[in-house]
Design a protein around this motif. Structure first.
Motif, short mmCIF file in Angstrom:
data_model
loop_
_atom_site.label_atom_id
_atom_site.label_comp_id
_atom_site.label_asym_id
_atom_site.label_seq_id
_atom_site.Cartn_x
_atom_site.Cartn_y
_atom_site.Cartn_z
N ILE A 29 4.86 8.14 -4.45
CA ILE A 29 3.85 7.34 -3.76
C ILE A 29 2.58 7.31 -4.59
O ILE A 29 2.01 8.35 -4.91
CB ILE A 29 3.58 7.89 -2.35
CG1 ILE A 29 4.88 7.79 -1.53
CG2 ILE A 29 2.45 7.16 -1.67
CD1 ILE A 29 4.82 8.47 -0.19
N ASN A 30 2.15 6.09 -4.96
CA ASN A 30 0.98 5.92 -5.84
C ASN A 30 -0.24 5.33 -5.15
O ASN A 30 -1.34 5.42 -5.67
CB ASN A 30 1.34 5.00 -7.01
CG ASN A 30 2.40 5.58 -7.89
OD1 ASN A 30 2.38 6.77 -8.18
ND2 ASN A 30 3.35 4.77 -8.32
N ARG A 31 -0.04 4.69 -3.98
CA ARG A 31 -1.17 4.01 -3.36
C ARG A 31 -1.01 3.96 -1.85
O ARG A 31 0.08 4.01 -1.32
CB ARG A 31 -1.37 2.61 -3.93
CG ARG A 31 -0.48 1.54 -3.38
CD ARG A 31 -0.73 0.17 -4.00
NE ARG A 31 -0.52 0.15 -5.42
CZ ARG A 31 0.68 0.08 -6.00
NH1 ARG A 31 1.78 0.07 -5.28
NH2 ARG A 31 0.79 0.04 -7.30
N VAL A 32 -2.18 3.82 -1.21
CA VAL A 32 -2.25 3.49 0.21
C VAL A 32 -2.85 2.09 0.27
O VAL A 32 -3.90 1.84 -0.31
CB VAL A 32 -3.14 4.47 1.01
CG1 VAL A 32 -3.22 4.03 2.47
CG2 VAL A 32 -2.64 5.88 0.90
N ASP A 55 9.99 6.64 3.92
CA ASP A 55 10.67 5.35 4.06
C ASP A 55 9.81 4.21 3.51
O ASP A 55 8.59 4.25 3.59
CB ASP A 55 10.98 5.07 5.53
CG ASP A 55 12.05 5.99 6.09
OD1 ASP A 55 12.67 6.75 5.32
OD2 ASP A 55 12.24 5.97 7.32
N VAL A 56 10.47 3.20 2.99
CA VAL A 56 9.80 2.00 2.49
C VAL A 56 9.62 1.03 3.65
O VAL A 56 10.55 0.82 4.43
CB VAL A 56 10.62 1.35 1.35
CG1 VAL A 56 9.99 0.03 0.91
CG2 VAL A 56 10.75 2.31 0.18
N GLY A 115 6.47 -6.63 -3.19
CA GLY A 115 6.32 -6.22 -4.59
C GLY A 115 5.60 -4.90 -4.76
O GLY A 115 5.53 -4.37 -5.87
N PHE A 116 5.05 -4.35 -3.68
CA PHE A 116 4.28 -3.11 -3.75
C PHE A 116 4.76 -2.06 -2.75
O PHE A 116 4.08 -1.06 -2.52
CB PHE A 116 2.79 -3.38 -3.51
CG PHE A 116 2.18 -4.26 -4.55
CD1 PHE A 116 1.65 -3.72 -5.72
CD2 PHE A 116 2.15 -5.64 -4.37
CE1 PHE A 116 1.09 -4.55 -6.68
CE2 PHE A 116 1.58 -6.46 -5.34
CZ PHE A 116 1.06 -5.91 -6.49
N ASN A 117 5.90 -2.27 -2.16
CA ASN A 117 6.33 -1.40 -1.07
C ASN A 117 7.00 -0.10 -1.53
O ASN A 117 6.86 0.93 -0.87
CB ASN A 117 7.26 -2.15 -0.12
CG ASN A 117 6.52 -3.25 0.60
OD1 ASN A 117 5.35 -3.11 0.92
ND2 ASN A 117 7.19 -4.36 0.84
N LEU A 142 -4.39 -6.47 -4.07
CA LEU A 142 -3.19 -6.31 -4.89
C LEU A 142 -2.98 -7.56 -5.73
O LEU A 142 -3.25 -8.68 -5.29
CB LEU A 142 -1.97 -6.07 -3.99
CG LEU A 142 -1.99 -4.78 -3.17
CD1 LEU A 142 -0.85 -4.79 -2.15
CD2 LEU A 142 -1.91 -3.56 -4.07
N LYS A 143 -2.48 -7.35 -6.93
CA LYS A 143 -2.27 -8.46 -7.86
C LYS A 143 -1.32 -9.50 -7.26
O LYS A 143 -0.26 -9.18 -6.77
CB LYS A 143 -1.69 -7.93 -9.18
CG LYS A 143 -1.56 -8.99 -10.23
CD LYS A 143 -1.08 -8.44 -11.54
CE LYS A 143 -0.98 -9.58 -12.53
NZ LYS A 143 -0.59 -9.12 -13.84
#
Length: 138
Positions: free
Chosen positions: A4-7, A56-57, A63-65, A117-118
């Motif tokens: 996990i890299n981001r919230v 869980d995803v 694209g960012f999940n 987000l991009k």
């Protein structure tokens, strides 16, 4: 455990009077999603409901999940459904509480708004996350 890299912070883009159940029903019956959109959802009173375990995803941001956690407040639009920061103080406080917990669990986690987000062209979460994080000193 997944990496996990981001919230990602979200709004539901509904009136603040929307219920958790109505949002769950929308995802299931209209969007036909097999999983929920967010890990946590925060009601105007500050009650936070965990909709999915963090391992869980979810369907928060295409694209960012796979490497993100998703937290949303109920609201985010005015009476005419235009983007508006409708967060109550209780929602702000609970969001900050959750973010502090994520920061202690995942040291270098990035916190961003959905709109930041991009490739995303949305107003969500209807406030400037970076400015708010400065304001709350997180």
């Amino acid at each position: 455990m997944r990496n996990i890299n981001r919230v990602v912070l979200h709004c539901t883009a509904t009136q603040p009077s929307a219920t958790v159940q109505s949002i769950l029903n929308y995802w299931k019956n209209v969007k036909k999603w097999k999983s929920v959109g967010y890990h946590w959802i925060i009601e105007p009173c500050g009650n936070a409901t965990c909709l999915s375990p963090i391992q869980d995803v979810t369907n928060g941001a295409r694209g960012f999940n796979s490497d993100s956690l998703h937290v949303s407040y109920i609201g985010g639009v005015d009476e005419d459904n235009n983007p508006k920061d409708t967060r109550t103080q209780e929602q702000k406080d609970k969001t900050l509480f959750l973010l502090k917990g994520f920061r202690s669990q995942f040291k270098d986690i990035e916190i961003t708004g959905h709109r930041d987000l991009k490739g995303v062209n949305k107003a969500c979460p209807s406030f400037d996350v970076k400015e708010w994080l400065k304001h709350v000193k997180l």
